[in-house]
Design a protein around this motif. Structure first.
Motif, PDB file in Angstrom:
ATOM      1  N   TYR A   1       0.856  -1.185   0.000  1.00 61.83           N
ATOM      2  CA  TYR A   1       0.000   0.000   0.000  1.00 61.83           C
ATOM      3  C   TYR A   1       0.887   1.229   0.000  1.00 61.83           C
ATOM      4  CZ  TYR A   1      -3.415   3.515   1.424  1.00 61.83           C
ATOM      5  OH  TYR A   1      -4.214   4.634   1.473  1.00 61.83           O
ATOM      6  N   ASN A   2       0.721   2.065  -1.025  1.00 61.71           N
ATOM      7  CA  ASN A   2       1.510   3.279  -1.143  1.00 61.71           C
ATOM      8  C   ASN A   2       0.764   4.438  -0.498  1.00 61.71           C
ATOM      9  OD1 ASN A   2       2.482   5.861  -2.538  1.00 61.71           O
ATOM     10  ND2 ASN A   2       3.995   4.353  -3.215  1.00 61.71           N
ATOM     11  N   PHE A   3       1.372   5.071   0.495  1.00 65.03           N
ATOM     12  CA  PHE A   3       0.719   6.153   1.223  1.00 65.03           C
ATOM     13  C   PHE A   3       0.620   7.434   0.397  1.00 65.03           C
ATOM     14  CE2 PHE A   3       1.908   3.394   4.752  1.00 65.03           C
ATOM     15  CZ  PHE A   3       0.768   3.447   5.546  1.00 65.03           C
ATOM     16  N   SER A   4       1.383   7.516  -0.694  1.00 58.93           N
ATOM     17  CA  SER A   4       1.332   8.716  -1.532  1.00 58.93           C
ATOM     18  C   SER A   4       0.132   8.710  -2.459  1.00 58.93           C
ATOM     19  CB  SER A   4       2.629   8.839  -2.346  1.00 58.93           C
ATOM     20  OG  SER A   4       3.741   8.985  -1.489  1.00 58.93           O
ATOM     21  N   ASP A   5      -0.084   7.590  -3.159  1.00 57.89           N
ATOM     22  CA  ASP A   5      -1.216   7.532  -4.097  1.00 57.89           C
ATOM     23  C   ASP A   5      -2.412   6.768  -3.538  1.00 57.89           C
ATOM     24  OD1 ASP A   5      -0.541   4.841  -4.310  1.00 57.89           O
ATOM     25  OD2 ASP A   5       0.415   5.055  -6.255  1.00 57.89           O
ATOM     26  N   CYS A   6      -2.260   6.233  -2.290  1.00 62.18           N
ATOM     27  CA  CYS A   6      -3.367   5.542  -1.597  1.00 62.18           C
ATOM     28  C   CYS A   6      -3.895   4.358  -2.397  1.00 62.18           C
ATOM     29  CB  CYS A   6      -4.499   6.522  -1.273  1.00 62.18           C
ATOM     30  SG  CYS A   6      -4.003   7.898  -0.237  1.00 62.18           S
ATOM     31  N   LYS A   7      -3.005   3.612  -3.017  1.00 59.00           N
ATOM     32  CA  LYS A   7      -3.405   2.452  -3.817  1.00 59.00           C
ATOM     33  C   LYS A   7      -2.661   1.205  -3.361  1.00 59.00           C
ATOM     34  CE  LYS A   7      -4.619   4.952  -8.053  1.00 59.00           C
ATOM     35  NZ  LYS A   7      -4.336   5.116  -9.505  1.00 59.00           N
ATOM     36  N   TRP A   8      -3.380   0.063  -3.461  1.00 53.90           N
ATOM     37  CA  TRP A   8      -2.801  -1.246  -3.183  1.00 53.90           C
ATOM     38  C   TRP A   8      -2.282  -1.863  -4.478  1.00 53.90           C
ATOM     39  CZ3 TRP A   8      -2.377  -3.339   1.686  1.00 53.90           C
ATOM     40  CH2 TRP A   8      -3.189  -2.794   2.688  1.00 53.90           C
ATOM     41  N   ARG A   9      -1.233  -2.660  -4.382  1.00 47.43           N
ATOM     42  CA  ARG A   9      -0.786  -3.477  -5.511  1.00 47.43           C
ATOM     43  C   ARG A   9      -0.264  -4.813  -4.997  1.00 47.43           C
ATOM     44  NH1 ARG A   9       4.934  -2.451  -6.822  1.00 47.43           N
ATOM     45  NH2 ARG A   9       5.778  -1.016  -5.248  1.00 47.43           N
ATOM     46  N   LYS A  10      -0.408  -5.801  -5.835  1.00 45.99           N
ATOM     47  CA  LYS A  10      -0.013  -7.162  -5.498  1.00 45.99           C
ATOM     48  C   LYS A  10       1.344  -7.461  -6.140  1.00 45.99           C
ATOM     49  CE  LYS A  10      -1.849 -11.858  -6.226  1.00 45.99           C
ATOM     50  NZ  LYS A  10      -2.984 -12.593  -6.846  1.00 45.99           N
ATOM     51  N   LYS A  11       2.280  -8.003  -5.348  1.00 47.90           N
ATOM     52  CA  LYS A  11       3.625  -8.245  -5.866  1.00 47.90           C
ATOM     53  C   LYS A  11       4.079  -9.658  -5.544  1.00 47.90           C
ATOM     54  CE  LYS A  11       7.108  -6.348  -8.024  1.00 47.90           C
ATOM     55  NZ  LYS A  11       6.974  -5.744  -9.373  1.00 47.90           N
ATOM     56  N   LEU A  12       4.377 -10.434  -6.608  1.00 47.89           N
ATOM     57  CA  LEU A  12       4.848 -11.802  -6.446  1.00 47.89           C
ATOM     58  C   LEU A  12       6.287 -11.800  -5.944  1.00 47.89           C
ATOM     59  CD1 LEU A  12       4.187 -14.873  -7.071  1.00 47.89           C
ATOM     60  CD2 LEU A  12       5.403 -14.500  -9.228  1.00 47.89           C
ATOM     61  N   VAL A  13       6.566 -12.652  -4.965  1.00 45.82           N
ATOM     62  CA  VAL A  13       7.950 -12.871  -4.530  1.00 45.82           C
ATOM     63  C   VAL A  13       8.498 -14.008  -5.380  1.00 45.82           C
ATOM     64  CG1 VAL A  13       9.482 -13.436  -2.617  1.00 45.82           C
ATOM     65  CG2 VAL A  13       7.400 -12.102  -2.205  1.00 45.82           C
ATOM     66  N   ASN A  14       9.456 -13.694  -6.206  1.00 47.47           N
ATOM     67  CA  ASN A  14       9.939 -14.648  -7.203  1.00 47.47           C
ATOM     68  C   ASN A  14      10.744 -15.787  -6.584  1.00 47.47           C
ATOM     69  OD1 ASN A  14       9.054 -13.202  -9.682  1.00 47.47           O
ATOM     70  ND2 ASN A  14      10.472 -11.645  -8.946  1.00 47.47           N
ATOM     71  N   GLY A  15      10.468 -17.001  -7.071  1.00 45.91           N
ATOM     72  CA  GLY A  15      11.285 -18.152  -6.729  1.00 45.91           C
ATOM     73  C   GLY A  15      10.985 -18.818  -5.404  1.00 45.91           C
ATOM     74  N   ILE A  16       9.824 -18.553  -4.817  1.00 40.11           N
ATOM     75  CA  ILE A  16       9.479 -19.232  -3.570  1.00 40.11           C
ATOM     76  C   ILE A  16       8.119 -19.905  -3.697  1.00 40.11           C
ATOM     77  CG2 ILE A  16      10.784 -17.524  -2.244  1.00 40.11           C
ATOM     78  CD1 ILE A  16       8.025 -16.515  -1.183  1.00 40.11           C
ATOM     79  N   GLU A  17       7.898 -20.910  -2.851  1.00 37.41           N
ATOM     80  CA  GLU A  17       6.615 -21.592  -2.831  1.00 37.41           C
ATOM     81  C   GLU A  17       5.646 -20.845  -1.912  1.00 37.41           C
ATOM     82  OE1 GLU A  17       6.480 -25.070   0.133  1.00 37.41           O
ATOM     83  OE2 GLU A  17       8.589 -25.060  -0.519  1.00 37.41           O
ATOM     84  N   PRO A  18       4.342 -21.049  -2.067  1.00 36.48           N
ATOM     85  CA  PRO A  18       3.385 -20.442  -1.136  1.00 36.48           C
ATOM     86  C   PRO A  18       3.657 -20.887   0.289  1.00 36.48           C
ATOM     87  CG  PRO A  18       2.263 -21.261  -3.086  1.00 36.48           C
ATOM     88  CD  PRO A  18       3.671 -21.765  -3.172  1.00 36.48           C
ATOM     89  N   GLY A  19       3.298 -20.044   1.246  1.00 29.32           N
ATOM     90  CA  GLY A  19       3.526 -20.374   2.648  1.00 29.32           C
ATOM     91  C   GLY A  19       3.998 -19.197   3.479  1.00 29.32           C
ATOM     92  N   LEU A  20       4.018 -17.992   2.899  1.00 32.33           N
ATOM     93  CA  LEU A  20       4.464 -16.827   3.647  1.00 32.33           C
ATOM     94  C   LEU A  20       3.559 -16.585   4.857  1.00 32.33           C
ATOM     95  CD1 LEU A  20       5.403 -14.296   0.807  1.00 32.33           C
ATOM     96  CD2 LEU A  20       6.953 -15.624   2.256  1.00 32.33           C
ATOM     97  N   SER A  21       4.184 -16.302   5.989  1.00 36.09           N
ATOM     98  CA  SER A  21       3.406 -16.093   7.210  1.00 36.09           C
ATOM     99  C   SER A  21       3.828 -14.853   7.983  1.00 36.09           C
ATOM    100  CB  SER A  21       3.519 -17.314   8.130  1.00 36.09           C
ATOM    101  OG  SER A  21       4.870 -17.530   8.509  1.00 36.09           O
TER     102      SER A  21
END
Length: 366
Positions: A184-204
Motif C-alpha cells: 500500500y503506497n501512502f502517496s497515491d493511496c493504492k494497493w498493488r499485489k507483488k509476487l515474490v519470485n522463486g518461492i513456494e506459497p507459505g508466507l506467514s
C-alpha cells in the motif's frame, strides 16, 4: 521455583496466570489488554505487580469474545486500543481514567491485526476487515483509506492479512499462506499485489530491521531476506520452526518465536543467531501457551517483553534475559465481577475457571 539457566534470571511473584494479545510499554511499566477479558492491565517495573487499570466498556452482546483487541498504541497521555473482535476503537485517557469510543462502520470478526503510526494518523491494519482504516490521533476523525481485496482477491472470503511492516513510504503486508505481498503506497493511496519470485506459497511473517526486509515461509520453514528492488530472495536460512512469529526488537535485530519450540531465536541483519529459552524445557510443545511480544526503546537501551499463559513475563534488555513469575490478585477478578463484565462464558480459561463460574451462580442465587 524454576531452575537457573545461563543468561537468565528468575523471580517469583505469585501463581495466577494471564494472557495478552496487545502490549506496549513506557519508562515506568507495561500496558496490556487481557486476551480473554475486557481488562486493561499494567505491570509496574518498581512494584513488580500487575494491577487492573480499568474495565474496557466494549459491548459483548451476551457473549464474551476472545481476542477482543490486537493492538495498543500509546500517544502522549492516551492509549489507543485496536479491535479484533471488539467493535470499536477505544481511546483511554491515562490522566482522567476515562474511555472514548470511536465507531467503525460494519464491524466484523477478526477485524484488525495491529496498527502503526504515520504522521498524525494511526493506521489500523486489516486482518479480515474490508479496508485500511486511519484514526487522527488528535481529532479522532476516521477515514476508510482503501479496500485491500484487489483483483482476484475479492473472490476469496477466507484470505487475511497476517503480518505487516513499514518500508519507506509503503505498507508491506503478508497474505497468509501465499507467495506474494500486498503493498500500500501512502502517496497515491493504492494497493498493488507483488509476487515474490522463486518461492513456494507459505508466507506467514514479515519484519523490517535496518536496511533489510525479512520474510518467513511456514511451509519451507525458512527465514529469507527480500530484495525490494526486484522482489527476489537475496539469502535465506532454514530454522526448522513452524508456526513462527517475527518481531523487530532493535535497529538490526529481530526475534523469532514458535509454538513448536521452547526457545526464542534472536537474529541480526546477517543471520547471526542467539538462542534464549523462554520457559521450562519439559513443557509439552503441543500445548505451548500463546505469546505476545511488545517492543520499545528506552534511554538506557532496548527492551522486548513476552507474556504467556504459564505465569511468565519475559524481558530482554540488550543481551540479558529476565523471567518473572507474575500474579493477579483475586481482587482483580472480584472487581471484574462487580463491574458485570463476565456474562455468558461457555469456556474455561486461566483467569476464569469453571469453579469460579459455579461460585458466581451460587452468589446470584442467594
Amino acid at each position: 521455583m524454576m531452575e537457573e539457566k545461563v543468561g537468565m534470571k528468575y523471580e517469583t511473584q505469585g501463581v495466577m496466570s494471564i494472557n495478552a494479545l496487545a502490549i506496549t510499554g513506557d519508562k515506568k511499566g507495561i500496558w496490556f489488554i487481557h486476551g480473554t477479558l475486557p481488562l486493561l492491565l499494567r505491570y509496574d517495573f518498581n512494584s513488580q505487580e500487575i494491577v487492573k487499570v480499568a474495565v474496557i466498556p466494549c459491548s459483548t452482546k451476551g457473549m464474551l469474545q476472545q481476542a477482543l483487541f490486537k493492538g495498543i498504541y500509546q500517544y502522549n497521555n492516551k492509549l489507543f486500543l485496536i479491535p479484533n473482535n471488539a467493535e470499536e476503537v477505544f481511546v483511554y485517557s491515562i490522566a482522567n481514567n476515562q474511555f472514548h469510543a470511536i465507531s467503525i462502520k460494519e464491524p466484523c470478526r477478526n477485524m484488525f491485526c495491529g496498527c502503526l503510526k504515520k504522521g498524525n494518523k494511526l493506521y489500523c491494519i486489516p486482518y479480515r476487515y474490508r479496508s485500511l482504516v486511519s484514526v487522527d490521533l488528535n481529532t479522532y476523525e476516521v477515514e476508510y483509506e482503501s479496500d485491500w481485496k484487489i483483483d482476484d482477491l475479492s473472490k476469496d472470503n477466507n484470505i487475511c492479512i497476517n503480518a505487516f511492516c513499514l518500508c519507506e513510504d509503503e505498507l508491506m503486508c503478508i497474505v497468509w499462506n501465499t507467495n506474494y505481498l500486498l503493498l500500500y503506497n501512502f502517496s497515491d493511496c493504492k494497493w498493488r499485489k507483488k509476487l515474490v519470485n522463486g518461492i513456494e506459497p507459505g508466507l506467514s511473517q514479515i519484519c523490517k530491521i535496518k536496511d533489510g526486509v525479512f520474510l518467513y515461509n511456514a511451509n519451507s520453514q525458512e527465514l529469507m531476506k527480500l530484495n525490494t528492488s526486484d522482489y527476489t530472495i537475496e539469502s535465506k536460512i532454514c530454522l526448522s520452526m513452524d508456526d513462527a512469529y517475527l518481531y523487530p526488537i532493535a535497529e538490526d535485530k529481530m526475534i523469532l518465536d514458535s509454538t513448536s519450540s521452547n526457545k526464542w531465536i534472536v537474529i541480526d541483519n546477517n543471520f547471526r543467531c542467539s538462542e534464549y529459552f523462554s520457559h521450562s524445557e519439559n513443557i509439552n510443545n503441543s500445548s505451548k501457551p500463546e505469546w505476545q511480544f511488545g517492543a520499545w526503546f528506552l534511554n538506557d537501551g532496548f527492551y522486548a517483553v513476552g507474556l504467556d499463559t504459564e505465569n511468565h513475563l519475559i524481558f530482554i534488555q540488550n543481551d540479558e534475559v529476565k523471567v518473572v513469575k507474575i500474579n493477579i490478585k483475586e481482587s482483580v477478578m472480584a472487581d471484574a465481577r462487580s463491574n458485570n463484565i463476565i456474562r455468558d462464558i461457555n469456556y474455561e480459561n486461566e483467569l476464569y475457571t469453571l469453579s469460579s463460574y459455579i461460585n458466581l451462580i451460587n452468589i446470584k442465587d442467594n
